[in-house]
Design an enzyme around this catalytic site. Structure first.
Site, short mmCIF file in Angstrom:
data_model
loop_
_atom_site.label_atom_id
_atom_site.label_comp_id
_atom_site.label_asym_id
_atom_site.label_seq_id
_atom_site.Cartn_x
_atom_site.Cartn_y
_atom_site.Cartn_z
N HIS A 131 0.77 -1.33 -0.17
CA HIS A 131 -0.08 -0.12 0.17
C HIS A 131 0.93 1.23 0.00
O HIS A 131 2.04 1.20 0.43
CB HIS A 131 -0.76 -0.02 1.35
CG HIS A 131 -2.03 0.81 1.46
ND1 HIS A 131 -1.63 2.50 1.82
CD2 HIS A 131 -3.36 1.22 1.21
CE1 HIS A 131 -2.69 3.04 1.74
NE2 HIS A 131 -3.56 2.36 1.54
N ASP A 180 2.53 -4.30 7.96
CA ASP A 180 1.58 -3.47 7.86
C ASP A 180 0.12 -4.48 7.81
O ASP A 180 -0.22 -4.97 7.00
CB ASP A 180 1.48 -2.74 6.42
CG ASP A 180 0.07 -2.30 6.05
OD1 ASP A 180 0.01 -1.45 4.78
OD2 ASP A 180 -0.84 -2.30 6.57
N GLN A 185 -5.23 -4.66 7.12
CA GLN A 185 -6.20 -5.54 6.61
C GLN A 185 -6.04 -7.08 7.34
O GLN A 185 -6.62 -7.89 6.87
CB GLN A 185 -5.95 -5.90 5.19
CG GLN A 185 -6.22 -4.60 4.49
CD GLN A 185 -7.67 -3.80 4.47
OE1 GLN A 185 -8.55 -4.54 4.78
NE2 GLN A 185 -7.78 -2.65 4.10
N LYS A 195 -10.73 0.16 10.76
CA LYS A 195 -10.83 -0.85 9.92
C LYS A 195 -11.24 -2.02 10.74
O LYS A 195 -11.34 -3.12 10.23
CB LYS A 195 -9.52 -0.97 9.21
CG LYS A 195 -9.37 -0.01 8.07
CD LYS A 195 -8.05 -0.37 7.54
CE LYS A 195 -7.27 0.71 6.76
NZ LYS A 195 -8.23 1.12 5.28
N CYS A 201 -4.89 2.56 -3.46
CA CYS A 201 -3.58 2.95 -3.08
C CYS A 201 -2.47 2.12 -3.30
O CYS A 201 -1.59 1.76 -2.59
CB CYS A 201 -3.52 3.36 -1.67
SG CYS A 201 -4.73 4.68 -1.28
#
Ligand SMILES: Cc1ncc(COP(=O)(O)O)c(CN[C@@H](CS)C(=O)O)c1O
Length: 409
Positions: free
Chosen positions: A124, A201, A204, A227, A367
Site C-alpha cells: 500500500h 502492515d 487488513q 478498519k 492506493c
C-alpha cells in the site's frame, strides 16, 4: 466453530438499515473502512458525557479517569495482539502515520547509502511511498519482492533479495488489493537471518483474523482503528520495547517529555515518548470498545466468516466468463476481499452502476498504483467483507453486473 449470528450483529449497526432510492444499502467497502457498532459509539459518547478531560494525570478526578481510560486502552490493544504491555503500543492517527513514525524516527536517522530497504510489489502507498522517499533522502536502495502470477509473494525471490545489506523489510500482512495473506513469520525469519528489521502492515489483518505479534516476532506492526469496527483518527504502531527505547521521537511537544530546560529536553517513558500533545482520547476509548466487541465475537469466527464470504464471492465471480479476478484462488491465504474487473467496463463505471443498486464497493487503485501497473490494469473494483455481510449481498453484487453489461459492454 459455530457461525456468526449475522442478524444479531447487524442490529448493532443502524447505518445498515439506511436506504437510498428505496433500496437498503449493501456495504461491501470494509477494506476502506468498517462500520461502527452501537457499543463503540456509546463508549465514546459516554466518555464525552461523563469523563471528558485532558490526560497525562491531571490532579482532578475527571483527568484521572480520562488518563486511566487512555492508558488502559493501550493495555487492551497490547493484550489483543499479544504484545508485551502498553510500552510497545503507540497510538498514532492511522496506519499511515505508524509507517511514517518508524521511517522518520528510525529510518531517517539510521539508513545510509549502501543500505537496502526491501518492500513488496503489493505494498500500500502508506508503506511504499514512505520507504521510497526515505530511500531517496538517505541514499538507501529500495527493492521489491515480486508478486507471482497467482498474486502471492515469490518467496524464492524474497530469499534472494534480502541480504546482509538489508536493514528493514516492510511488507503488507494481507493485501488490500489482492487479498493475499503473506507469510509474515517467514518474512520476519528471513529478515532476522540478515539482522534486518521486520515491519508488517496489518491494516487488513488485525481487524479480520487473530494476529500474534510475538509469534510472528515482528519488530514493528501497524494497523488502524477505523478498519476494525473502531473510530477514525486512531491507529497503532506496535514496536519491540527495546527498539522503541532506542528510537528518537520525530514529533515534539508536551506529554512526551521528562524534563525541559531552555537548553535541553529529555524524553518521557514509553509509549508516551511517541505521543506528543493531546492524544486521541475518545478514539482510544472507542478502540478499546472495538477490541472488546471483536473479542466477544472471536477473531477465529471473524476470519472464518470473511473467508467464507470471499470464497463465495470468488466462486460466483469466477463463474462469470467476462470477469477477471486478481489474487490467489479462494482459500486459507486469501483474506475477506475480492478485486476484479468486468470486461469492457471501466471499474469506475461498474462501481457507479453498483451504486445505482445501493451497493457500496470501491473502484480505483486502492492506493496500490504500482501493483495495478504490474497487473496491467488502470483500476479494479473491490468488494470487501466484514462480520455483518451476507451471501445474499454477494448475490446482489453479482446480479448488478448484468446492468453494467447492458449499459457498457
Ligand atoms: C494495507 C493497507 N495499509 C495501509 C492503509 C492505510 O490505512 P489508514 O488508516 O488510511 O492510514 C490501508 C488503507 N486502505 C484503504 C484506503 S486506500 C483501502 O481502501 O484499501 C491499507 O489497506
Amino acid at each position: 466453530l459455530e457461525s456468526l449470528d449475522v442478524e444479531a450483529i447487524r442490529q448493532q449497526f443502524p447505518i445498515l438499515q439506511r436506504e437510498f432510492d428505496g433500496q437498503q444499502v449493501v456495504y461491501l467497502d470494509n477494506a476502506a473502512t468498517t462500520q461502527t457498532p452501537d457499543p463503540v459509539v456509546n463508549a465514546m459518547s459516554d466518555y464525552y458525557r461523563e469523563y471528558n478531560a485532558n490526560v497525562h494525570r491531571g490532579i482532578h478526578h475527571l483527568s484521572q479517569e480520562a488518563s486511566i481510560a487512555y492508558e488502559e486502552a493501550h493495555d487492551r490493544v497490547a493484550e489483543f495482539i499479544n504484545a508485551d504491555g502498553r510500552e510497545e503500543i503507540v497510538f498514532t492517527k492511522n496506519t499511515t502515520e505508524a509507517e511514517n513514525l518508524v521511517a522518520y524516527s528510525w529510518g531517517l536517522n539510521e539508513l545510509e547509502p549502501g543500505d537496502e530497504i526491501v518492500l513488496t510489489e503489493m505494498e500500500h502507498h502508506a508503506s511504499l511511498v514512505t520507504w521510497q522517499q526515505i530511500g531517496k533522502r538517505t541514499g538507501a536502495d529500495v527493492k521489491y519482492i515480486q508478486v507471482d502470477e497467482t498474486g502471492r509473494l515469490d518467496m524464492d525471490h524474497a530469499r534472494e533479495l534480502i541480504t546482509d545489506d538489508t536493514e528493514i523489510v516492510s511488507a503488507v500482512h494481507v493485501s488490500n488489493t489482492l487479498g493475499t495473506v503473506n507469510p509474515a513469520a517467514e518474512l520476519t525469519e528471513i529478515a532476522h537471518e540478515h539482522d534486518a528489521f521486520s515491519f508488517l502492515d496489518g491494516a487488513q489483518a488485525v481487524p479480520n483474523r487473530p494476529v500474534d505479534v510475538d509469534a510472528i516476532d515482528a519488530d514493528f506492526y501497524a494497523f488502524s482503528g477505523h478498519k476494525m469496527a473502531g473510530p477514525t483518527g486512531i491507529g497503532v504502531l506496535y514496536g519491540k520495547r527495546e527498539l522503541l527505547e532506542e528510537m528518537e521521537p520525530y514529533l515534539y511537544g508536551g506529554g512526551m517529555i521528562r524534563k525541559v530546560t531552555f537548553e535541553e529536553s529529555t524524553w518521557g517513558d514509553l509509549p508516551w515518548k511517541f505521543e506528543p500533545g493531546t492524544p486521541p482520547i475518545a478514539e482510544a476509548v472507542g478502540l478499546h470498545a472495538a477490541v472488546d466487541w471483536l473479542e466477544e465475537i472471536g477473531m477465529d469466527r471473524v476470519r472464518t466468516h470473511e473467508e467464507a464470504l470471499a470464497a463465495y464471492a470468488y466462486d460466483r465471480l469466477e463463474a462469470e466468463d467476462d470477469v477477471e479476478i486478481y489474487g490467489p484462488e479462494a482459500g486459507s491465504d486469501r483474506g475477506g476481499l475480492v478485486s476484479f474487473n468486468l470486461e469492457g467496463v471501466h471499474a469506475h463505471d461498474l462501481t457507479s452502476i453498483m451504486n445505482d443498486h445501493t451497493i457500496a464497493v470501491r473502484a480505483g487503485d486502492h492506493c496500490t498504483q504500482p501493483l495495478h501497473d504490474k497487473l496491467g490494469v488502470p483500476a479494479s473494483t473491490r468488494a470487501s467483507f466484514y462480520v455483518y455481510n451476507t451471501r445474499e449481498e454477494v448475490d446482489e453484487l453479482v446480479a448488478a453486473l448484468e446492468d453494467a453489461r447492458q449499459l457498457f459492454a
